[in-house]
Design a protein around this motif. Sequence first.
Motif, PDB file in Angstrom:
ATOM      1  N   GLY A   1      18.003  26.761  67.236  1.00  0.00           N
ATOM      2  CA  GLY A   1      18.657  25.715  66.132  1.00  0.00           C
ATOM      3  C   GLY A   1      17.755  25.324  65.233  1.00  0.00           C
ATOM      4  N   ASP A   2      16.643  24.589  65.669  1.00  0.00           N
ATOM      5  CA  ASP A   2      15.635  23.875  64.699  1.00  0.00           C
ATOM      6  C   ASP A   2      15.068  25.066  64.032  1.00  0.00           C
ATOM      7  OD1 ASP A   2      13.620  22.797  63.515  1.00  0.00           O
ATOM      8  OD2 ASP A   2      13.103  21.683  65.329  1.00  0.00           O
TER       9      ASP A   2
ATOM     10  N   ASP B   1      21.446  28.248  62.868  1.00  0.00           N
ATOM     11  CA  ASP B   1      21.619  27.221  61.721  1.00  0.00           C
ATOM     12  C   ASP B   1      21.240  27.941  60.295  1.00  0.00           C
ATOM     13  OD1 ASP B   1      21.218  25.035  59.780  1.00  0.00           O
ATOM     14  OD2 ASP B   1      20.016  23.954  61.276  1.00  0.00           O
TER      15      ASP B   1
ATOM     16  N   HIS C   1      24.052  20.079  74.286  1.00  0.00           N
ATOM     17  CA  HIS C   1      24.824  20.472  73.203  1.00  0.00           C
ATOM     18  C   HIS C   1      23.939  20.637  72.119  1.00  0.00           C
ATOM     19  CE1 HIS C   1      28.192  21.025  70.301  1.00  0.00           C
ATOM     20  NE2 HIS C   1      27.615  19.957  69.836  1.00  0.00           N
ATOM     21  N   LYS C   2      24.003  21.999  71.289  1.00  0.00           N
ATOM     22  CA  LYS C   2      23.214  22.329  70.178  1.00  0.00           C
ATOM     23  C   LYS C   2      21.899  21.897  70.094  1.00  0.00           C
ATOM     24  CE  LYS C   2      26.786  23.020  66.848  1.00  0.00           C
ATOM     25  NZ  LYS C   2      26.970  22.737  65.362  1.00  0.00           N
TER      26      LYS C   2
ATOM     27  N   TRP D   1      19.025  21.381  67.250  1.00  0.00           N
ATOM     28  CA  TRP D   1      19.622  21.554  66.114  1.00  0.00           C
ATOM     29  C   TRP D   1      19.374  19.792  65.472  1.00  0.00           C
ATOM     30  CZ3 TRP D   1      24.008  24.646  63.868  1.00  0.00           C
ATOM     31  CH2 TRP D   1      23.892  25.762  64.445  1.00  0.00           C
TER      32      TRP D   1
ATOM     33  N   GLY E   1      19.896  16.319  63.975  1.00  0.00           N
ATOM     34  CA  GLY E   1      21.052  15.839  63.927  1.00  0.00           C
ATOM     35  C   GLY E   1      22.254  16.027  64.545  1.00  0.00           C
ATOM     36  N   GLU E   2      22.308  16.985  65.428  1.00  0.00           N
ATOM     37  CA  GLU E   2      23.517  17.486  66.180  1.00  0.00           C
ATOM     38  C   GLU E   2      23.378  17.646  67.650  1.00  0.00           C
ATOM     39  OE1 GLU E   2      26.167  20.333  64.256  1.00  0.00           O
ATOM     40  OE2 GLU E   2      24.463  20.682  62.604  1.00  0.00           O
ATOM     41  N   GLN E   3      22.215  17.428  68.190  1.00  0.00           N
ATOM     42  CA  GLN E   3      21.891  17.621  69.456  1.00  0.00           C
ATOM     43  C   GLN E   3      22.356  16.457  70.222  1.00  0.00           C
ATOM     44  OE1 GLN E   3      17.743  18.837  71.346  1.00  0.00           O
ATOM     45  NE2 GLN E   3      17.643  16.614  71.508  1.00  0.00           N
ATOM     46  N   LYS E   4      22.959  16.751  71.227  1.00  0.00           N
ATOM     47  CA  LYS E   4      23.362  15.555  72.393  1.00  0.00           C
ATOM     48  C   LYS E   4      23.005  15.955  73.786  1.00  0.00           C
ATOM     49  CE  LYS E   4      27.965  14.650  69.928  1.00  0.00           C
ATOM     50  NZ  LYS E   4      29.328  14.819  70.087  1.00  0.00           N
TER      51      LYS E   4
ATOM     52  N   GLN F   1      28.982  25.314  72.488  1.00  0.00           N
ATOM     53  CA  GLN F   1      27.583  25.409  72.030  1.00  0.00           C
ATOM     54  C   GLN F   1      26.641  24.427  72.921  1.00  0.00           C
ATOM     55  OE1 GLN F   1      28.441  25.959  67.556  1.00  0.00           O
ATOM     56  NE2 GLN F   1      26.114  26.568  68.044  1.00  0.00           N
TER      57      GLN F   1
END
Length: 261
Positions: free
Chosen positions: A15-16, A42, A195-196, A199, A201-204, A225
């Motif tokens: 993702g990154d 992404d 999650h993600k 990524w 700003g979206e990683q959890k 995802q």
Amino acid sequence: MTSLGKIWFVGAGPGDPELITIKGQKLLSQAGAVLFAGSLVDRAVTLYAPPGCAIRDSKDMTLEEMTAWLIEQARIHTTVVRLQTGDPALYGALIELARPLADAGIEWSVVPGVSSAMASMAAAGESMTLPEVTQTVILTRVEGRTPMPEGEDLASLAAHRTTLCIFLSITLMHKVETALRAAGWAEDAPMLVVHKASWPGEQKIVRGTLADIKQRCREAGIASQAMIVASPTLGALHWETLARSKLYDPTFTHRFRKASA
């Protein structure tokens, strides 16, 4: 006879955009056409492509439409890139996509990418292997619309008590839990869901146990995802004792260093 270009299956990473390989980035910068998996990759990664590059999102395409587009572009451009999430060889339909290219006489190659399994463990600061705990990693999924081959059901794999990186299964967490329990995993067995992974700003990151990980994911709003990890290595950073790696143990001799203690 018109010469045909070459099609490269490039792993975009998890993702990154900075986790794509240098070789993958270089090929994107040379590409005349790029077909990317918009639902998973992404779009920032496609910014490496040059001005005027034909960029197509494959999320609404069938496999036949994708291969037809790639073949068409290979008749126009020297370098064509199929940009895939993670690594192309892992759940990437690589062989299904490559067979029509081979039949059409088009040269193709693969550039590996960082898998979300590795990115998830990196994000959480965890190790997949530990001395005297587990030296084995299983990359798998649970059965959904795609059936699992005989002997590869999660309960059978989980019986080995190794690190399990479970792809494409966050909506089937109930099946994951059932399989781990059937394999004898304890209710307090540590679990990790990312999650993600990577990524911006979206990683959890969600940590829990077999008993509560499903509820924790629900509370975090994770429904797609995501990488599920069940492993006896999780949380080792905070263990009171840890077996040492022989490679770096001062009492261990190898061909580059003699024991010093």
